[in-house]
Design a protein around this motif. Sequence first.
Motif, mmCIF file in Angstrom:
data_model
loop_
_atom_site.group_PDB
_atom_site.id
_atom_site.type_symbol
_atom_site.label_atom_id
_atom_site.label_comp_id
_atom_site.label_asym_id
_atom_site.label_seq_id
_atom_site.Cartn_x
_atom_site.Cartn_y
_atom_site.Cartn_z
ATOM 1 N N UNK A 1 -17.618 84.367 75.839
ATOM 2 C CA UNK A 1 -17.068 82.992 76.588
ATOM 3 C C UNK A 1 -17.132 81.894 76.833
ATOM 4 N N UNK A 2 -16.942 80.766 76.301
ATOM 5 C CA UNK A 2 -17.384 79.661 76.311
ATOM 6 C C UNK A 2 -16.266 77.945 76.833
ATOM 7 N N UNK A 3 -14.723 79.117 77.315
ATOM 8 C CA UNK A 3 -14.255 78.286 77.727
ATOM 9 C C UNK A 3 -14.005 77.060 78.591
ATOM 10 N N UNK A 4 -13.934 77.626 79.457
ATOM 11 C CA UNK A 4 -14.155 76.404 80.633
ATOM 12 C C UNK A 4 -15.616 76.410 81.590
ATOM 13 N N UNK A 5 -15.704 75.573 82.388
ATOM 14 C CA UNK A 5 -17.626 75.098 82.560
ATOM 15 C C UNK A 5 -17.585 74.772 84.077
ATOM 16 N N UNK A 6 -18.398 73.736 84.212
ATOM 17 C CA UNK A 6 -18.931 73.790 85.628
ATOM 18 C C UNK A 6 -17.366 72.789 86.062
ATOM 19 N N UNK A 7 -16.638 72.423 85.705
ATOM 20 C CA UNK A 7 -16.033 70.998 85.997
ATOM 21 C C UNK A 7 -14.677 71.510 86.671
ATOM 22 N N UNK A 8 -13.690 73.274 86.536
ATOM 23 C CA UNK A 8 -12.874 73.261 86.882
ATOM 24 C C UNK A 8 -12.616 73.029 87.968
ATOM 25 N N UNK A 9 -11.136 72.610 88.366
ATOM 26 C CA UNK A 9 -10.754 72.041 89.559
ATOM 27 C C UNK A 9 -9.711 72.860 89.657
ATOM 28 N N UNK A 10 -9.335 74.256 90.809
ATOM 29 C CA UNK A 10 -7.436 75.233 90.876
ATOM 30 C C UNK A 10 -8.038 75.946 89.549
ATOM 31 N N UNK A 11 -6.932 76.653 89.655
ATOM 32 C CA UNK A 11 -6.714 77.691 88.779
ATOM 33 C C UNK A 11 -6.666 77.115 86.944
ATOM 34 N N UNK B 1 -18.463 81.774 83.981
ATOM 35 C CA UNK B 1 -18.227 81.969 83.402
ATOM 36 C C UNK B 1 -16.659 81.414 83.513
ATOM 37 N N UNK B 2 -16.120 81.868 82.505
ATOM 38 C CA UNK B 2 -14.614 81.046 83.047
ATOM 39 C C UNK B 2 -13.385 81.103 84.453
ATOM 40 N N UNK B 3 -13.320 80.046 84.505
ATOM 41 C CA UNK B 3 -12.791 79.896 86.333
ATOM 42 C C UNK B 3 -13.434 80.240 87.101
ATOM 43 N N UNK B 4 -14.911 80.589 87.364
ATOM 44 C CA UNK B 4 -15.596 80.699 88.337
ATOM 45 C C UNK B 4 -15.888 79.146 89.137
ATOM 46 N N UNK B 5 -16.147 79.095 90.680
ATOM 47 C CA UNK B 5 -16.063 77.645 90.817
ATOM 48 C C UNK B 5 -17.579 77.408 90.660
ATOM 49 N N UNK B 6 -18.619 77.083 90.054
ATOM 50 C CA UNK B 6 -19.916 76.707 90.021
ATOM 51 C C UNK B 6 -21.194 76.664 91.457
ATOM 52 N N UNK B 7 -19.978 75.408 92.301
ATOM 53 C CA UNK B 7 -20.802 75.260 93.499
ATOM 54 C C UNK B 7 -20.174 76.678 94.732
ATOM 55 N N UNK B 8 -19.581 76.731 94.510
ATOM 56 C CA UNK B 8 -18.705 77.745 95.824
ATOM 57 C C UNK B 8 -19.271 79.440 95.251
ATOM 58 N N UNK C 1 -27.181 78.060 81.373
ATOM 59 C CA UNK C 1 -27.862 76.013 81.004
ATOM 60 C C UNK C 1 -29.072 75.511 81.557
ATOM 61 N N UNK C 2 -30.331 75.413 80.936
ATOM 62 C CA UNK C 2 -31.319 75.011 82.032
ATOM 63 C C UNK C 2 -31.482 75.589 83.246
ATOM 64 N N UNK C 3 -30.313 75.773 84.001
ATOM 65 C CA UNK C 3 -30.628 76.681 85.149
ATOM 66 C C UNK C 3 -29.577 77.222 85.950
ATOM 67 N N UNK C 4 -29.914 78.009 87.358
ATOM 68 C CA UNK C 4 -28.935 78.829 87.967
ATOM 69 C C UNK C 4 -27.848 77.647 89.193
ATOM 70 N N UNK C 5 -26.718 78.274 88.667
ATOM 71 C CA UNK C 5 -25.809 77.076 89.381
ATOM 72 C C UNK C 5 -25.675 77.909 90.159
#
Length: 389
Positions: free
Chosen positions: A6-16, A41-48, A64-68
């Motif tokens: 799974x490499x569809x979406x990254x940490x910049x996702x906003x909304x569904x 995981x694609x769809x997961x908010x990296x901060x919350x 990658x690099x560190x745990x979000x």
Amino acid sequence: SEIVIDAILGIGIKGDPKPLYAEGISLINSSKGKIVSIDIPSGLDADTGIPHKPSVKADLTISLHALKPGLLKAKEYTGKLAIASIGLPQNFEQLIGPGDVFFNYPKRERWSHKGDFGYLHVIGGSEEFSGAPFLVGMAALRTGVDLVIISAPSSISSIIRSYSPNLVVRELEGRYLTELHLEELLLTSLKCDATVIGPGLGLQEETKKLVQTFLKEIDKPIVIDADALKAIASKELLSEFGERNFILTPHSGEFSMLSGEHVSSKLSERVQATTRFTSGNNFTVVLKGSVDIVAHHGQARLNFTGNPGMTVGGTGDVLSGVIASFLSWGVEPFEAACCGVFLTGYSGDLASKEYGDSLLATDVIEMIPKGLLNISSGEITEQRFSGLK
């Protein structure tokens, strides 16, 4: 498949996720193979850690690099966690970059009007020093503030007014500012979005008392610089102000006065000193130097823009004006300080290309618009990371 990557979406996702991405995520979740998510995981908010609908439910997440931060709050979606090095220094996330400015700089809509982008109050100047408040004000205007009001003693108000018609200058009777001017200063600051206090104020006892009383009574975003730092350099006053999120902008000597400890020239020790100082209060501290350190609540970030030509007098005033601009737009103090040091240093680097080591503080101010244009267009290409390990 035995394994699904799974490499569809990254940490910049906003909304569904949008329909096409959502369909891909659903297909991944319905597979019988082991699911491995790259970075998050694609769809997961990296901060919350809050999952959008839908989100991938992974068996293993390789960050990658560190745990979000969000990965630690969403075990149901992350599965097992692992960290993969991608060649970045361990403290790379401490680096302040153009993205800080880009994401915090306000966008101007067609129907914007005066006042939408900040009113700034500058309290400074004395019989000996007329240039400092002018530099703060012009730096703020070039950064994008709508209006700057400078409150200065009558002994120099006409001089400041003569420097530029773009500044509003409030004339207060006397050679220096004192507690006699307190009420008017408070009223002006209450009408503005942010205040800078200190540039060129002088060190008269009456002026120090004004600074102390003003800071006790005002409840607005504030940058404290220069002589105002010296006015509060006691354990009792710092303790009294400790819950306030003031931005303090000391150089090494001023920081020694505030902290009571010698400031090393070694970067790692300077970082430790600022994090120690801010761990017991709510201040945001900008320790100016060849590498600027911005610290708050024991967290520190590093800025590598700037050059030796910026040792010229007045560049600290420019920095205060730039930081205060972001404050006036409602940016949180820690992030406003990060934006300010990067943009000021980068503008100084542009000025250095034109004038070498003979640059002036006013040259830095005139490069701020170019710096902002380069950042907004993505044309900034050069950064120095020496000192990161």
